[in-house]
Design a protein around this motif. Structure first.
Motif, PDB file in Angstrom:
ATOM      1  N   ALA A   1      27.480  43.352  14.255  1.00  0.00           N
ATOM      2  CA  ALA A   1      27.346  42.791  15.600  1.00  0.00           C
ATOM      3  C   ALA A   1      26.027  43.220  16.206  1.00  0.00           C
ATOM      4  O   ALA A   1      25.474  44.277  15.860  1.00  0.00           O
ATOM      5  N   VAL A   2      25.518  42.392  17.116  1.00  0.00           N
ATOM      6  CA  VAL A   2      24.261  42.665  17.817  1.00  0.00           C
ATOM      7  C   VAL A   2      24.513  42.525  19.310  1.00  0.00           C
ATOM      8  O   VAL A   2      25.180  41.583  19.759  1.00  0.00           O
ATOM      9  N   ILE A   3      23.975  43.470  20.082  1.00  0.00           N
ATOM     10  CA  ILE A   3      24.043  43.398  21.549  1.00  0.00           C
ATOM     11  C   ILE A   3      22.634  43.147  22.078  1.00  0.00           C
ATOM     12  O   ILE A   3      21.709  43.916  21.799  1.00  0.00           O
ATOM     13  N   ASN A   4      22.482  42.080  22.821  1.00  0.00           N
ATOM     14  CA  ASN A   4      21.208  41.757  23.487  1.00  0.00           C
ATOM     15  C   ASN A   4      21.245  42.380  24.881  1.00  0.00           C
ATOM     16  O   ASN A   4      21.895  41.869  25.787  1.00  0.00           O
ATOM     17  N   ALA A   5      20.560  43.506  25.033  1.00  0.00           N
ATOM     18  CA  ALA A   5      20.511  44.219  26.320  1.00  0.00           C
ATOM     19  C   ALA A   5      19.062  44.313  26.769  1.00  0.00           C
ATOM     20  O   ALA A   5      18.560  45.391  27.091  1.00  0.00           O
ATOM     21  N   THR A   6      18.388  43.173  26.796  1.00  0.00           N
ATOM     22  CA  THR A   6      16.945  43.159  27.031  1.00  0.00           C
ATOM     23  C   THR A   6      16.559  42.806  28.459  1.00  0.00           C
ATOM     24  O   THR A   6      15.394  42.532  28.746  1.00  0.00           O
ATOM     25  N   GLY A   7      17.523  42.777  29.377  1.00  0.00           N
ATOM     26  CA  GLY A   7      17.192  42.580  30.787  1.00  0.00           C
ATOM     27  C   GLY A   7      16.518  41.253  31.042  1.00  0.00           C
ATOM     28  O   GLY A   7      17.050  40.191  30.708  1.00  0.00           O
ATOM     29  N   VAL A   8      15.310  41.295  31.611  1.00  0.00           N
ATOM     30  CA  VAL A   8      14.628  40.059  31.967  1.00  0.00           C
ATOM     31  C   VAL A   8      14.180  39.264  30.743  1.00  0.00           C
ATOM     32  O   VAL A   8      13.782  38.110  30.864  1.00  0.00           O
ATOM     33  N   TRP A   9      14.254  39.863  29.563  1.00  0.00           N
ATOM     34  CA  TRP A   9      13.927  39.141  28.326  1.00  0.00           C
ATOM     35  C   TRP A   9      15.161  38.502  27.679  1.00  0.00           C
ATOM     36  O   TRP A   9      15.079  37.960  26.587  1.00  0.00           O
ATOM     37  N   THR A  10      16.304  38.557  28.346  1.00  0.00           N
ATOM     38  CA  THR A  10      17.542  38.063  27.756  1.00  0.00           C
ATOM     39  C   THR A  10      17.414  36.620  27.277  1.00  0.00           C
ATOM     40  O   THR A  10      17.806  36.278  26.148  1.00  0.00           O
ATOM     41  N   ASP A  11      16.870  35.756  28.120  1.00  0.00           N
ATOM     42  CA  ASP A  11      16.767  34.343  27.751  1.00  0.00           C
ATOM     43  C   ASP A  11      15.866  34.144  26.536  1.00  0.00           C
ATOM     44  O   ASP A  11      16.142  33.305  25.671  1.00  0.00           O
ATOM     45  N   GLU A  12      14.764  34.904  26.447  1.00  0.00           N
ATOM     46  CA  GLU A  12      13.862  34.778  25.311  1.00  0.00           C
ATOM     47  C   GLU A  12      14.564  35.158  24.011  1.00  0.00           C
ATOM     48  O   GLU A  12      14.392  34.491  22.982  1.00  0.00           O
ATOM     49  N   LEU A  13      15.350  36.225  24.046  1.00  0.00           N
ATOM     50  CA  LEU A  13      16.073  36.635  22.841  1.00  0.00           C
ATOM     51  C   LEU A  13      17.156  35.628  22.481  1.00  0.00           C
ATOM     52  O   LEU A  13      17.443  35.398  21.302  1.00  0.00           O
ATOM     53  N   GLN A  14      17.765  35.023  23.507  1.00  0.00           N
ATOM     54  CA  GLN A  14      18.772  34.001  23.220  1.00  0.00           C
ATOM     55  C   GLN A  14      18.138  32.823  22.474  1.00  0.00           C
ATOM     56  O   GLN A  14      18.714  32.299  21.521  1.00  0.00           O
ATOM     57  N   LYS A  15      16.956  32.421  22.906  1.00  0.00           N
ATOM     58  CA  LYS A  15      16.264  31.325  22.224  1.00  0.00           C
ATOM     59  C   LYS A  15      15.916  31.711  20.790  1.00  0.00           C
ATOM     60  O   LYS A  15      16.038  30.910  19.861  1.00  0.00           O
ATOM     61  N   LEU A  16      15.484  32.962  20.604  1.00  0.00           N
ATOM     62  CA  LEU A  16      15.128  33.433  19.274  1.00  0.00           C
ATOM     63  C   LEU A  16      16.334  33.409  18.337  1.00  0.00           C
ATOM     64  O   LEU A  16      16.191  33.166  17.137  1.00  0.00           O
ATOM     65  N   SER A  17      17.519  33.645  18.887  1.00  0.00           N
ATOM     66  CA  SER A  17      18.733  33.648  18.063  1.00  0.00           C
ATOM     67  C   SER A  17      19.170  32.243  17.674  1.00  0.00           C
ATOM     68  O   SER A  17      20.036  32.073  16.813  1.00  0.00           O
ATOM     69  N   GLY A  18      18.584  31.232  18.349  1.00  0.00           N
ATOM     70  CA  GLY A  18      18.963  29.860  18.047  1.00  0.00           C
ATOM     71  C   GLY A  18      20.194  29.389  18.778  1.00  0.00           C
ATOM     72  O   GLY A  18      20.670  28.270  18.570  1.00  0.00           O
ATOM     73  N   GLY A  19      20.727  30.210  19.668  1.00  0.00           N
ATOM     74  CA  GLY A  19      21.928  29.838  20.412  1.00  0.00           C
ATOM     75  C   GLY A  19      21.633  29.613  21.877  1.00  0.00           C
ATOM     76  O   GLY A  19      20.587  30.025  22.383  1.00  0.00           O
ATOM     77  N   ARG A  20      22.531  28.959  22.537  1.00  0.00           N
ATOM     78  CA  ARG A  20      22.406  28.748  23.982  1.00  0.00           C
ATOM     79  C   ARG A  20      23.119  29.879  24.710  1.00  0.00           C
ATOM     80  O   ARG A  20      24.232  30.255  24.359  1.00  0.00           O
ATOM     81  N   GLY A  21      22.466  30.402  25.722  1.00  0.00           N
ATOM     82  CA  GLY A  21      23.092  31.455  26.494  1.00  0.00           C
ATOM     83  C   GLY A  21      24.204  30.932  27.388  1.00  0.00           C
ATOM     84  O   GLY A  21      24.228  29.755  27.743  1.00  0.00           O
ATOM     85  N   ARG A  22      25.121  31.818  27.743  1.00  0.00           N
ATOM     86  CA  ARG A  22      26.210  31.447  28.662  1.00  0.00           C
ATOM     87  C   ARG A  22      25.802  31.650  30.108  1.00  0.00           C
ATOM     88  O   ARG A  22      26.525  31.271  31.016  1.00  0.00           O
ATOM     89  N   PHE A  23      24.683  32.300  30.320  1.00  0.00           N
ATOM     90  CA  PHE A  23      24.151  32.490  31.666  1.00  0.00           C
ATOM     91  C   PHE A  23      22.641  32.562  31.554  1.00  0.00           C
ATOM     92  O   PHE A  23      22.087  32.710  30.465  1.00  0.00           O
ATOM     93  N   ARG A  24      21.969  32.429  32.675  1.00  0.00           N
ATOM     94  CA  ARG A  24      20.521  32.565  32.713  1.00  0.00           C
ATOM     95  C   ARG A  24      20.156  33.772  33.569  1.00  0.00           C
ATOM     96  O   ARG A  24      20.885  34.141  34.484  1.00  0.00           O
ATOM     97  N   VAL A  25      19.028  34.359  33.229  1.00  0.00           N
ATOM     98  CA  VAL A  25      18.560  35.528  33.965  1.00  0.00           C
ATOM     99  C   VAL A  25      17.301  35.156  34.728  1.00  0.00           C
ATOM    100  O   VAL A  25      16.404  34.512  34.200  1.00  0.00           O
ATOM    101  N   ARG A  26      17.285  35.572  35.969  1.00  0.00           N
ATOM    102  CA  ARG A  26      16.172  35.273  36.853  1.00  0.00           C
ATOM    103  C   ARG A  26      15.487  36.583  37.223  1.00  0.00           C
ATOM    104  O   ARG A  26      16.149  37.549  37.607  1.00  0.00           O
ATOM    105  N   ALA A  27      14.184  36.620  37.084  1.00  0.00           N
ATOM    106  CA  ALA A  27      13.429  37.842  37.373  1.00  0.00           C
ATOM    107  C   ALA A  27      13.020  37.884  38.833  1.00  0.00           C
ATOM    108  O   ALA A  27      12.381  36.959  39.342  1.00  0.00           O
ATOM    109  N   SER A  28      13.387  38.958  39.503  1.00  0.00           N
ATOM    110  CA  SER A  28      12.993  39.179  40.886  1.00  0.00           C
ATOM    111  C   SER A  28      12.082  40.403  40.940  1.00  0.00           C
ATOM    112  O   SER A  28      12.452  41.478  40.471  1.00  0.00           O
ATOM    113  N   LYS A  29      10.900  40.226  41.504  1.00  0.00           N
ATOM    114  CA  LYS A  29       9.918  41.319  41.545  1.00  0.00           C
ATOM    115  C   LYS A  29      10.172  42.236  42.731  1.00  0.00           C
ATOM    116  O   LYS A  29      10.329  41.780  43.864  1.00  0.00           O
ATOM    117  N   GLY A  30      10.211  43.514  42.428  1.00  0.00           N
ATOM    118  CA  GLY A  30      10.314  44.524  43.479  1.00  0.00           C
ATOM    119  C   GLY A  30       9.125  45.466  43.414  1.00  0.00           C
ATOM    120  O   GLY A  30       8.849  46.065  42.372  1.00  0.00           O
TER     121      GLY A  30
END
Length: 574
Positions: A231-260
């Protein structure tokens, strides 16, 4: 090695051995991402008896987990948004950190809430703070204290007379986020996790429709290998969507980056016994005590540019100065600023168009057989997030997976910490240091202080301060490389220490002596030392230039002009 026979250090020898393990062994779980959630997931999985590898493309806490407000807090403003379960959960975690898991790293911190409305505001806040003081089993910090106008000004003489009509003091907790995350990763290693930084995931392995591991590149050498895992856990924070694309699968949610964005100013620029929390038109502004400094933040704006290097603009800095100066008798100026840092919050997209209103709840999704993604949440609740992620991959791991026990697992350095605090004077005398220095080290390393001080047995000069950064000892630089996985100058100046934000020179004036100390452990020659210094100096120059730009696009262009310390990093190709 520790008494269990498992490694605690993350030095060059351990890194070489761990790289060999990646390609030679099969793991139950591979965790991608060396931020607080990934490190927490590695610890959670390892302490359940699973065979775990943690891989991080850059450095431990290189992203969001070194650029937060550095608070373990329930989130007082979430009470107003009626997110009671989130606040309760966060306060429970705060209590665990203060008492059992990381008392050496997480400390109580007080905040003054200036009241600006008569009659209704005090009882309104008092009711909310009564909940805040009792939810989640909070017992380790004092309760709220109500102050008159005169009493509030005595606590914070820096405030304008007409900036408040009274005040309420309450307590939360704070920690050096990067140090906490690195300690978390070392604790995971202590319980058997194979931890590797500068190890970039370049693809996913498949068995039919299952994810069966990852392909990785050693960013230092360019070497590549395949890591097999159930098993693999994608815990890449704001890079979550990029890793999802790399895996070839569609994510179940999208991550939005907010700058602080946060700014750091000297402690003497704001005369106050307590931190402060101020209301803004969008959210709240914290003034947080940080050693001999104050951290002031944060902003909350969408960011769509370089995820690795979010850039603060002149507008961001002016926003913070404008809001803090509305209450200060002596205004702050740009000349008062010692450091600036910008981080990205990985928010779950879709709830609302305003990033400050997006949920701080986290989400876990089984994206494909063998692949789980986790995103969102708050730094404070990383342990709960990690447990949820490991629960989610349990279906992909053969055999029964035990329940999470990380609420019972202190981080390395916690064991014996309180006794050592009581022995600080004796320790100081034994090593020829001021007791204040020992207490400072204890609050960074806990009982691992013995390892830090032992480095000076053969070279007593390591107990001298870092040139141009006297808050830190030279031994801490060596220790960062020999035990804490630091591989580049910026790892030490920006994360293992906080020199990059605590001194006006931002690390430039001590870059060469620090690099020479690192060379002892990492085997650098003069050419490599010069290269590391030049890359770091260019990083600081690019950051300074970005902070004079009017908007995100211009700031990003300036910041992106600096070279990467890890120059073999590549953008993932889906």
């Amino acid at each position: 090695m520790n008494r269990t026979g498992l490694q605690v250090g993350l030095g060059p020898a351990e890194r070489a051995a761990n790289w060999n393990k990646l390609g030679a062994e099969e793991f139950d779980v591979v965790v991608i991402g060396g931020g607080v959630t990934g490190a927490g997931a590695a610890l959670d999985a390892a302490t359940r008896g699973l065979k775990v590898a943690l891989v991080e493309a850059r450095d431990l806490a290189a992203g969001t987990s070194s650029r937060s407000s550095k608070l373990f807090h329930g989130g007082l403003r979430y009470l107003e948004q009626l997110e009671f379960s989130l606040v309760r959960e966060a306060l429970r975690e705060r209590e665990l950190m203060l008492t059992r898991l990381a008392p050496h790293l997480v400390k109580p911190v007080s905040f003054l809430y200036p009241l600006t409305h008569r009659v209704w505001e005090r009882p309104y806040l008092a009711a909310g703070l009564l909940m805040y003081d009792t939810m989640g089993g909070a017992r380790s910090v004092p309760g709220q204290k109500h102050l008159s106008h005169a009493g509030a000004l005595r606590m914070a003489p820096a405030l304008k007379q007409d900036a408040l009509v009274g005040g309420i003091r309450y307590y939360d907790a704070q920690s050096d986020d990067a140090r906490h995350t690195a300690t978390l990763a070392r604790t995971a290693a202590r319980y058997g996790a194979t931890v590797l930084t500068s190890t970039q995931v370049t693809g996913f392995l498949r068995d039919a429709d299952r994810i069966a591991g990852v392909r990785v590149r050693d960013v230092e050498s360019g070497e590549e290998t395949e890591v097999r895992a159930q098993a693999v856990i994608n815990a890449t924070g704001v890079w979550t969507d990029e890793l999802q694309k790399l895996s070839g699968g569609r994510g179940r949610f999208r991550v939005r980056a907010s700058k602080g964005v946060h700014i750091v100013v000297p402690r003497d620029r704001i005369v106050s016994e307590s931190g402060m929390i101020l209301r803004t038109e969008k959210s709240v502004l914290f003034v947080i005590p940080w050693g001999s400094h104050w951290i002031i933040g944060t902003t909350d704006t969408d960011w769509h540019l370089d995820l690795a290097h979010p850039a603060a603009t002149e507008h961001d800095i002016d926003y913070l100065l404008k809001h803090i100066n509305t209450v200060l008798a002596t205004p702050l100026t740009h000349d008062d600023i010692e450091g600036v840092y910008a981080g990205l919050r990985p928010l779950l997209a879709g709830e609302n168009d305003q990033s400050s209103k997006l949920s701080r709840e986290h989400a876990v999704a089984r994206v494909a057989p063998g692949l789980v993604a986790i995103a969102g949440g708050k730094y404070t609740t990383y342990r709960v997030m990690a447990a949820d992620a490991v629960d989610a991959v349990a279906a992909d791991v053969s055999g029964r997976v035990a329940s999470s026990i990380t609420d019972q697992v202190p981080l390395v350095g916690a064991d014996g910490y309180h006794a050592l605090v009581n022995q600080a004077d004796q320790l100081a005398a034994a090593h020829g240091l001021h007791p204040y220095r020992i207490r400072h080290l204890l609050d960074r390393y806990g009982s691992m202080i013995h390892e830090v001080l032992a480095l000076a047995a053969e070279d007593p000069s390591l107990l001298e301060p870092v040139p141009e950064a006297p808050n830190y000892l030279q031994a801490e630089v060596v220790y960062a490389c020999s035990h804490e996985a630091a591989l580049h100058l910026e790892d030490v100046l920006a994360r293992r220490t906080r020199i990059s934000i605590e001194y006006p020179h931002r690390g430039v004036d001590c870059a060469e002596p620090v690099a020479r100390l690192m060379a002892r452990v990492l085997g650098w020659d003069d050419a490599k030392i010069a290269h590391e210094v030049e890359v770091y100096v260019q990083r600081v120059e690019a950051e300074r230039n970005s902070q004079t730009q009017p908007d995100d696009q211009a700031a990003d262009a300036k910041r992106s002009s600096a070279p990467e310390a890890r120059d073999r990093l590549v953008e993932p190709v889906a």
